[in-house]
Design a protein around this motif. Structure first.
Motif, PDB file in Angstrom:
ATOM      1  N   ARG A 124       0.810  -1.216   0.000  1.00 26.70           N
ATOM      2  CA  ARG A 124       0.000   0.000   0.000  1.00 26.70           C
ATOM      3  C   ARG A 124       0.850   1.276   0.000  1.00 26.70           C
ATOM      4  NH1 ARG A 124      -2.257  -3.465   3.901  1.00 26.70           N
ATOM      5  NH2 ARG A 124      -4.339  -4.249   3.387  1.00 26.70           N
ATOM      6  N   ALA A 125       2.166   1.138  -0.104  1.00 23.73           N
ATOM      7  CA  ALA A 125       3.044   2.309   0.032  1.00 23.73           C
ATOM      8  C   ALA A 125       2.753   3.379  -1.015  1.00 23.73           C
ATOM      9  CB  ALA A 125       4.512   1.875  -0.048  1.00 23.73           C
ATOM     10  N   ILE A 126       2.525   2.977  -2.261  1.00 25.13           N
ATOM     11  CA  ILE A 126       2.237   3.935  -3.335  1.00 25.13           C
ATOM     12  C   ILE A 126       0.738   4.143  -3.481  1.00 25.13           C
ATOM     13  CG2 ILE A 126       2.508   4.442  -5.782  1.00 25.13           C
ATOM     14  CD1 ILE A 126       5.114   4.559  -4.222  1.00 25.13           C
ATOM     15  N   SER A 127      -0.019   3.065  -3.612  1.00 23.97           N
ATOM     16  CA  SER A 127      -1.458   3.180  -3.854  1.00 23.97           C
ATOM     17  C   SER A 127      -2.181   3.844  -2.693  1.00 23.97           C
ATOM     18  CB  SER A 127      -2.059   1.796  -4.107  1.00 23.97           C
ATOM     19  OG  SER A 127      -1.857   0.939  -2.989  1.00 23.97           O
ATOM     20  N   GLY A 128      -1.666   3.736  -1.479  1.00 23.00           N
ATOM     21  CA  GLY A 128      -2.297   4.358  -0.328  1.00 23.00           C
ATOM     22  C   GLY A 128      -1.830   5.768  -0.050  1.00 23.00           C
ATOM     23  N   ASN A 129      -0.893   6.266  -0.831  1.00 22.33           N
ATOM     24  CA  ASN A 129      -0.366   7.624  -0.625  1.00 22.33           C
ATOM     25  C   ASN A 129      -0.313   8.389  -1.945  1.00 22.33           C
ATOM     26  OD1 ASN A 129       0.788   7.693   2.372  1.00 22.33           O
ATOM     27  ND2 ASN A 129       1.269   5.695   1.513  1.00 22.33           N
ATOM     28  N   LEU A 130      -1.337   8.210  -2.783  1.00 26.68           N
ATOM     29  CA  LEU A 130      -1.339   8.844  -4.102  1.00 26.68           C
ATOM     30  C   LEU A 130      -1.363  10.363  -4.006  1.00 26.68           C
ATOM     31  CD1 LEU A 130      -3.691   6.556  -6.225  1.00 26.68           C
ATOM     32  CD2 LEU A 130      -1.217   6.807  -6.395  1.00 26.68           C
ATOM     33  N   GLY A 131      -2.036  10.894  -2.999  1.00 27.11           N
ATOM     34  CA  GLY A 131      -2.051  12.345  -2.843  1.00 27.11           C
ATOM     35  C   GLY A 131      -0.664  12.910  -2.658  1.00 27.11           C
ATOM     36  N   LEU A 132       0.119  12.270  -1.810  1.00 27.40           N
ATOM     37  CA  LEU A 132       1.496  12.701  -1.580  1.00 27.40           C
ATOM     38  C   LEU A 132       2.353  12.501  -2.811  1.00 27.40           C
ATOM     39  CD1 LEU A 132       3.561  13.698   0.550  1.00 27.40           C
ATOM     40  CD2 LEU A 132       3.940  11.307   1.159  1.00 27.40           C
ATOM     41  N   VAL A 133       2.181  11.372  -3.484  1.00 30.79           N
ATOM     42  CA  VAL A 133       2.979  11.059  -4.666  1.00 30.79           C
ATOM     43  C   VAL A 133       2.714  12.056  -5.787  1.00 30.79           C
ATOM     44  CG1 VAL A 133       3.317   9.336  -6.486  1.00 30.79           C
ATOM     45  CG2 VAL A 133       3.191   8.617  -4.102  1.00 30.79           C
ATOM     46  N   ARG A 134       1.463  12.430  -5.973  1.00 26.51           N
ATOM     47  CA  ARG A 134       1.107  13.333  -7.064  1.00 26.51           C
ATOM     48  C   ARG A 134       1.375  14.794  -6.747  1.00 26.51           C
ATOM     49  NH1 ARG A 134      -4.653  10.235  -8.356  1.00 26.51           N
ATOM     50  NH2 ARG A 134      -3.742   8.571  -9.665  1.00 26.51           N
ATOM     51  N   ALA A 135       1.432  15.127  -5.468  1.00 27.71           N
ATOM     52  CA  ALA A 135       1.597  16.536  -5.097  1.00 27.71           C
ATOM     53  C   ALA A 135       3.057  16.960  -5.013  1.00 27.71           C
ATOM     54  CB  ALA A 135       0.912  16.796  -3.756  1.00 27.71           C
ATOM     55  N   LEU A 136       3.943  16.039  -4.650  1.00 32.60           N
ATOM     56  CA  LEU A 136       5.332  16.408  -4.392  1.00 32.60           C
ATOM     57  C   LEU A 136       6.268  15.588  -5.262  1.00 32.60           C
ATOM     58  CD1 LEU A 136       5.255  16.584  -0.488  1.00 32.60           C
ATOM     59  CD2 LEU A 136       5.067  18.499  -2.101  1.00 32.60           C
ATOM     60  N   HIS A 137       7.409  16.183  -5.578  1.00 42.44           N
ATOM     61  CA  HIS A 137       8.438  15.480  -6.348  1.00 42.44           C
ATOM     62  C   HIS A 137       9.518  14.996  -5.386  1.00 42.44           C
ATOM     63  CE1 HIS A 137      11.068  14.347  -9.602  1.00 42.44           C
ATOM     64  NE2 HIS A 137      12.042  15.069  -9.061  1.00 42.44           N
ATOM     65  N   PHE A 138       9.653  13.691  -5.270  1.00 44.58           N
ATOM     66  CA  PHE A 138      10.668  13.080  -4.414  1.00 44.58           C
ATOM     67  C   PHE A 138      10.859  11.648  -4.893  1.00 44.58           C
ATOM     68  CE2 PHE A 138       6.577  12.142  -2.614  1.00 44.58           C
ATOM     69  CZ  PHE A 138       6.669  10.837  -2.159  1.00 44.58           C
ATOM     70  N   PRO A 139      11.975  11.013  -4.578  1.00 46.29           N
ATOM     71  CA  PRO A 139      12.163   9.612  -4.987  1.00 46.29           C
ATOM     72  C   PRO A 139      11.129   8.727  -4.321  1.00 46.29           C
ATOM     73  CG  PRO A 139      13.928  10.323  -3.506  1.00 46.29           C
ATOM     74  CD  PRO A 139      13.162  11.551  -3.874  1.00 46.29           C
ATOM     75  N   ARG A 140      10.343   8.039  -5.132  1.00 44.72           N
ATOM     76  CA  ARG A 140       9.205   7.283  -4.608  1.00 44.72           C
ATOM     77  C   ARG A 140       9.634   6.118  -3.718  1.00 44.72           C
ATOM     78  NH1 ARG A 140       6.836  11.758  -5.831  1.00 44.72           N
ATOM     79  NH2 ARG A 140       5.993  11.943  -7.953  1.00 44.72           N
ATOM     80  N   ALA A 141      10.855   5.663  -3.864  1.00 49.19           N
ATOM     81  CA  ALA A 141      11.336   4.583  -2.996  1.00 49.19           C
ATOM     82  C   ALA A 141      11.386   5.014  -1.539  1.00 49.19           C
ATOM     83  CB  ALA A 141      12.716   4.114  -3.449  1.00 49.19           C
ATOM     84  N   SER A 142      11.327   6.304  -1.284  1.00 51.65           N
ATOM     85  CA  SER A 142      11.302   6.787   0.099  1.00 51.65           C
ATOM     86  C   SER A 142      10.140   6.185   0.878  1.00 51.65           C
ATOM     87  CB  SER A 142      11.186   8.317   0.114  1.00 51.65           C
ATOM     88  OG  SER A 142      12.240   8.934  -0.574  1.00 51.65           O
ATOM     89  N   LEU A 143       9.008   5.957   0.203  1.00 49.65           N
ATOM     90  CA  LEU A 143       7.815   5.486   0.907  1.00 49.65           C
ATOM     91  C   LEU A 143       7.948   4.029   1.369  1.00 49.65           C
ATOM     92  CD1 LEU A 143       5.030   7.231  -1.201  1.00 49.65           C
ATOM     93  CD2 LEU A 143       5.871   7.847   1.062  1.00 49.65           C
ATOM     94  N   PRO A 144       8.225   3.058   0.477  1.00 52.44           N
ATOM     95  CA  PRO A 144       8.370   1.687   0.993  1.00 52.44           C
ATOM     96  C   PRO A 144       9.537   1.528   1.958  1.00 52.44           C
ATOM     97  CG  PRO A 144       8.879   1.800  -1.361  1.00 52.44           C
ATOM     98  CD  PRO A 144       8.256   3.092  -0.998  1.00 52.44           C
ATOM     99  N   ILE A 145      10.630   2.252   1.739  1.00 49.65           N
ATOM    100  CA  ILE A 145      11.746   2.179   2.688  1.00 49.65           C
ATOM    101  C   ILE A 145      11.317   2.704   4.048  1.00 49.65           C
ATOM    102  CG2 ILE A 145      14.040   3.085   3.218  1.00 49.65           C
ATOM    103  CD1 ILE A 145      14.630   3.059   0.228  1.00 49.65           C
ATOM    104  N   SER A 146      10.552   3.801   4.045  1.00 42.78           N
ATOM    105  CA  SER A 146      10.080   4.377   5.302  1.00 42.78           C
ATOM    106  C   SER A 146       9.144   3.428   6.033  1.00 42.78           C
ATOM    107  CB  SER A 146       9.364   5.705   5.015  1.00 42.78           C
ATOM    108  OG  SER A 146       8.933   6.309   6.215  1.00 42.78           O
ATOM    109  N   PHE A 147       8.282   2.725   5.290  1.00 43.64           N
ATOM    110  CA  PHE A 147       7.369   1.776   5.928  1.00 43.64           C
ATOM    111  C   PHE A 147       8.129   0.581   6.509  1.00 43.64           C
ATOM    112  CE2 PHE A 147       4.029   3.844   3.289  1.00 43.64           C
ATOM    113  CZ  PHE A 147       3.157   4.154   4.321  1.00 43.64           C
TER     114      PHE A 147
END
Length: 304
Positions: A124-147
């Protein structure tokens, strides 16, 4: 004359547009960076990764009256249920001394829950945080690593209770306890790799989040959480290759290492050969392959 004045300018060829963009330092929005640049971007976001994991951990039980105590209570309750069903009713503790089985079981539940929760959070790291993913530019791997880091922090809370259980059953601290650090470090790398793999898969197929609990439950039953795999294999006519798969699967490997480190009577006879080599190999394989697999789809995350 007026017709000539209103003639639109010729459309530049695609090659000319690319040359014009390069001349002015323009790049494709959201383009995937090189692997080295991506690693540097992640390192630059390391403070965000840690802060995001801590915020998620704090918010996870914010609505519960017991709050953060559920971080420890949940795996303990699971262990109590497994002890009643498998230890008392089904006799899954055969081959393990009675005073060893409770530490054996609780360690297995805590360690496997670490991997299980990391995978479920990764889906759910990407699909559950689409608002954050679409609003900000950052390396998306930050999310699963953070989880995955969040689940490591939760495990460390549980380790306090695990130490108490070890002491209550006569397992005193020794130098072997230090082996927990490399074992859990390797498991964290392995879990992070899995979280990255399933984060990419879950971003394309959100229904995967509904399927994974069944897959993980099957994995748990095959990994020796509630029973000793060597003891069970001695009583069954199991083909050699199947026995190797059961003993060398990564969940069993990391559980065995932590049990060996903490439990005095859990000796090398319970461990498969070359267990540390397998632990390192699984971590490197899952970590590297998962990172590259996730990176290859970087520019597509968050797009409809």
């Amino acid at each position: 004359m007026s017709q000539a004045l209103h003639t639109p300018p010729p459309i530049p060829a695609e090659g000319d547009l690319a040359a014009l963009a390069a001349r002015h330092g323009l790049t494709v929005s959201g383009a995937r960076p090189s692997l080295g640049a991506y690693v540097r971007q992640l390192w630059g976001r390391r403070h965000f990764i840690v802060a995001f994991s801590q915020a998620k951990l704090t918010a996870q039980y914010s609505q519960a009256k017991l709050g953060q105590l559920w971080q420890v209570a949940t795996p303990l309750l699971n262990a109590a249920v497994y002890f009643f069903i498998f230890g008392l009713l089904l006799g899954a503790n055969r081959g393990i001394p009675s005073d060893v089985y409770v530490p054996f079981l609780v360690t297995g539940v805590f360690v496997f829950t670490f991997t299980q929760s990391s995978v479920l959070a990764g889906v759910r790291a990407i699909s559950g945080n689409l608002g954050l993913v679409r609003a900000l530019h950052f390396p998306r791997a930050s999310l699963p690593i953070s989880f995955a880091l969040q689940q490591l922090q939760q495990l460390l809370f549980s380790m306090i209770v695990l130490v108490v259980i070890m002491l209550a059953f006569g397992n005193l601290p020794g130098l072997s306890w230090l082996l927990v650090v490399p074992a859990l470090t390797l498991q964290f790398v392995f879990n992070t790799g899995l979280a990255l793999v399933f984060a990419r898969m879950g971003s394309k197929t959100p229904d995967l989040a509904q399927l994974m609990p069944f897959v993980l439950r099957t994995w748990m039953y095959a990994s020796g959480v509630m029973f000793s795999i060597p003891a069970m294999l001695r009583d069954k006519d199991v083909p050699g290759r199947l026995a190797d798969v059961l003993q060398w699967n990564p969940a069993a490997v990391y559980m065995d290492l932590v049990r060996f480190a903490l439990i005095d009577d859990y000796g090398t006879s319970y461990l498969p050969p070359h267990v540390w080599a397998f632990a390192v190999g699984w971590a490197l394989l899952a970590g590297a392959a998962g990172f590259v697999y996730f990176w290859k789809s970087e520019e597509r995350y968050g797009r409809g």
